[in-house]
Design a protein around this motif. Sequence first.
Motif, short mmCIF file in Angstrom:
data_model
loop_
_atom_site.label_atom_id
_atom_site.label_comp_id
_atom_site.label_asym_id
_atom_site.label_seq_id
_atom_site.Cartn_x
_atom_site.Cartn_y
_atom_site.Cartn_z
N MET A 177 10.72 -26.35 -14.77
CA MET A 177 11.10 -26.03 -13.40
C MET A 177 12.30 -25.08 -13.40
SD MET A 177 10.77 -29.86 -11.81
CE MET A 177 11.33 -29.42 -10.16
N VAL A 178 13.23 -25.33 -14.33
CA VAL A 178 14.43 -24.49 -14.44
C VAL A 178 14.05 -23.07 -14.83
CG1 VAL A 178 16.55 -24.14 -15.75
CG2 VAL A 178 15.93 -26.44 -14.99
N ALA A 179 13.08 -22.94 -15.75
CA ALA A 179 12.73 -21.62 -16.30
C ALA A 179 11.56 -20.97 -15.56
CB ALA A 179 12.39 -21.77 -17.78
N ILE A 180 11.28 -21.40 -14.34
CA ILE A 180 10.10 -20.92 -13.62
C ILE A 180 10.14 -19.41 -13.36
CG2 ILE A 180 10.94 -21.21 -11.25
CD1 ILE A 180 7.54 -22.48 -12.43
N ASN A 181 11.36 -18.85 -13.26
CA ASN A 181 11.49 -17.41 -12.99
C ASN A 181 11.23 -16.55 -14.22
OD1 ASN A 181 12.12 -17.61 -10.23
ND2 ASN A 181 14.26 -18.07 -10.71
N LYS A 182 11.28 -17.17 -15.40
CA LYS A 182 11.00 -16.50 -16.68
C LYS A 182 12.01 -15.40 -17.02
CE LYS A 182 6.00 -17.26 -16.26
NZ LYS A 182 5.96 -17.62 -14.83
N GLY A 183 13.15 -15.38 -16.36
CA GLY A 183 14.18 -14.40 -16.68
C GLY A 183 14.92 -14.79 -17.95
N LYS A 184 15.68 -13.86 -18.50
CA LYS A 184 16.40 -14.10 -19.75
C LYS A 184 17.41 -15.23 -19.59
CE LYS A 184 19.31 -11.87 -23.24
NZ LYS A 184 20.00 -10.62 -23.65
N LYS A 185 18.18 -15.20 -18.51
CA LYS A 185 19.21 -16.21 -18.32
C LYS A 185 18.61 -17.60 -18.07
CE LYS A 185 23.01 -13.30 -16.65
NZ LYS A 185 23.96 -13.06 -15.53
N SER A 186 17.56 -17.64 -17.26
CA SER A 186 16.95 -18.93 -16.97
C SER A 186 16.29 -19.53 -18.21
CB SER A 186 15.93 -18.81 -15.84
OG SER A 186 14.89 -17.92 -16.18
N THR A 187 15.70 -18.66 -19.04
CA THR A 187 15.07 -19.15 -20.28
C THR A 187 16.13 -19.65 -21.25
OG1 THR A 187 13.27 -17.55 -20.00
CG2 THR A 187 13.55 -18.53 -22.19
#
Length: 494
Positions: free
Chosen positions: A148-158
């Motif tokens: 859920m946290v990494a749903i945006n698949k951006g570098k920072k979120s990953t």
Amino acid sequence: MNIELLLFLILIVPLIISGLIWFLKKDLKILTSIHLGGAIIEAILGLAAVASVVNGKTYFIFDQMLFLDAVGGVFVTLIAITGVLVNIYSIKYMQWQVESAHITEKDVKLFFSLSHLFIFTMTFSVLANNIVLMWVAIEATTLSSVFMVAINKGKKSTESAWKYIVICSIGLAFALYATVLLYSAGFSVINDSHSTMLWTTLMSHAKEINSDALKLIFVFALIGFGTKAGFAPTHTWLPDVHSEGPAPASAMLSGILLKCALLGLVRYYAIVGNSTLGFEFVQSVMIVSGLLTVFVAALFLIKQHDVKRMFAYHSIAHMGVIAVGLGFGGFLGIFAALFHTLAHSFTKALAFCVTGNIQKIYGTRNMEKMGGMIKIAPITAILFGIAVCSLVGVPGFAIFVSEFYIIQEAISSGGYIPVALFIIGLIIIFIADFSHYNLATFGQSKTEVQCGEVERKANAPLIALAALIIIFGIFTVDSWVSLLNSAVKIIIGV
């Protein structure tokens, strides 16, 4: 409805809803309807179950491996109320994300499915009487929420998602050590492999368990569950994860998940406190941990201008407040700590959901670039203000009540130096927060405004959260007080 069936349903329904959403086609109307209906059903079932334990009754299922008592009832209440309101808000939030091309409909489907799986793992951790199952469930909350946290698949979120897995898993390894050691120490007294794993049995034999072993066990439990709860100095995963995840995910993590980890620690706190050691040892450890956590968060808040990171550090600060309440102990101190779990849950759910509005309006999380929110989006500005006022303990808001009780217990027990430090920490937080709030709410905007006030459907669950914050800050909710009284009696062994 039979209470045993009810306990089974509050576990199985979120799994069914999660599975339905997972296997259905990417039709947002159908997915949204199931997501909404499932969230409402889960809340109704949860509150119905809590109503059965308000007066101190305890119910068991599956050969006593799962149970619901008043202590668990406190945390099921958070899952039910905060969970349903955040899930309702997530519908509009995800729609905005799809419209802005940040995520796809497939991502929305995944998020909705995971949100109900997350509800299941948190509920499982609360209902677990078996200490091994409790550890497994708390570990599972990490796995169900990290995507859920990494749903945006951006570098920072990953990156933040990986940090979340690594630090929390290492921390929970200490909780596993505590679990194994407690089983070993308990088995030498109880001599039954099944009963030794049950928290209720361990509580009834607490005075017979080796006191030296219990000291080590509690330290391991504090490190393990404290890491997941956001206690300093193992809190470093929390600001990144709570700031990079979608607003509804951050609201669930801060509003509910941290409290489930705290419940694991409270179970150990109760066992050690009811042993021959008494509560003096656990209270001393919790005061030190709590004050350290409050001050670390307060100092970071001073220069924090990212609105989501600001609220993330508040998660750390208020877990420290709960720890301080448990540290001062006594009936009132523990009552206040448990009250604070609800007050903070509603407040942080509101706070993080408001950041979803703010990002849509301004297109940024930097409060130095905002301004004029009171004119651009007055309802969002008021909701933002209610969240901030509650977080800093302004009278008339829910968090003030629990912080007042903690200070009252500290003074009555003669803890003048710790309570003085506690108040200083709260003052620092108060000054930092209102300086940031003024930046965003008044003056002129330093960035191009993306839109005005958001839709009423988006604000409706936030208004409900704000109303709850005020209701619990002004009025005495008798059923909630009865539940807390029953929970405290269980913890102190009365």
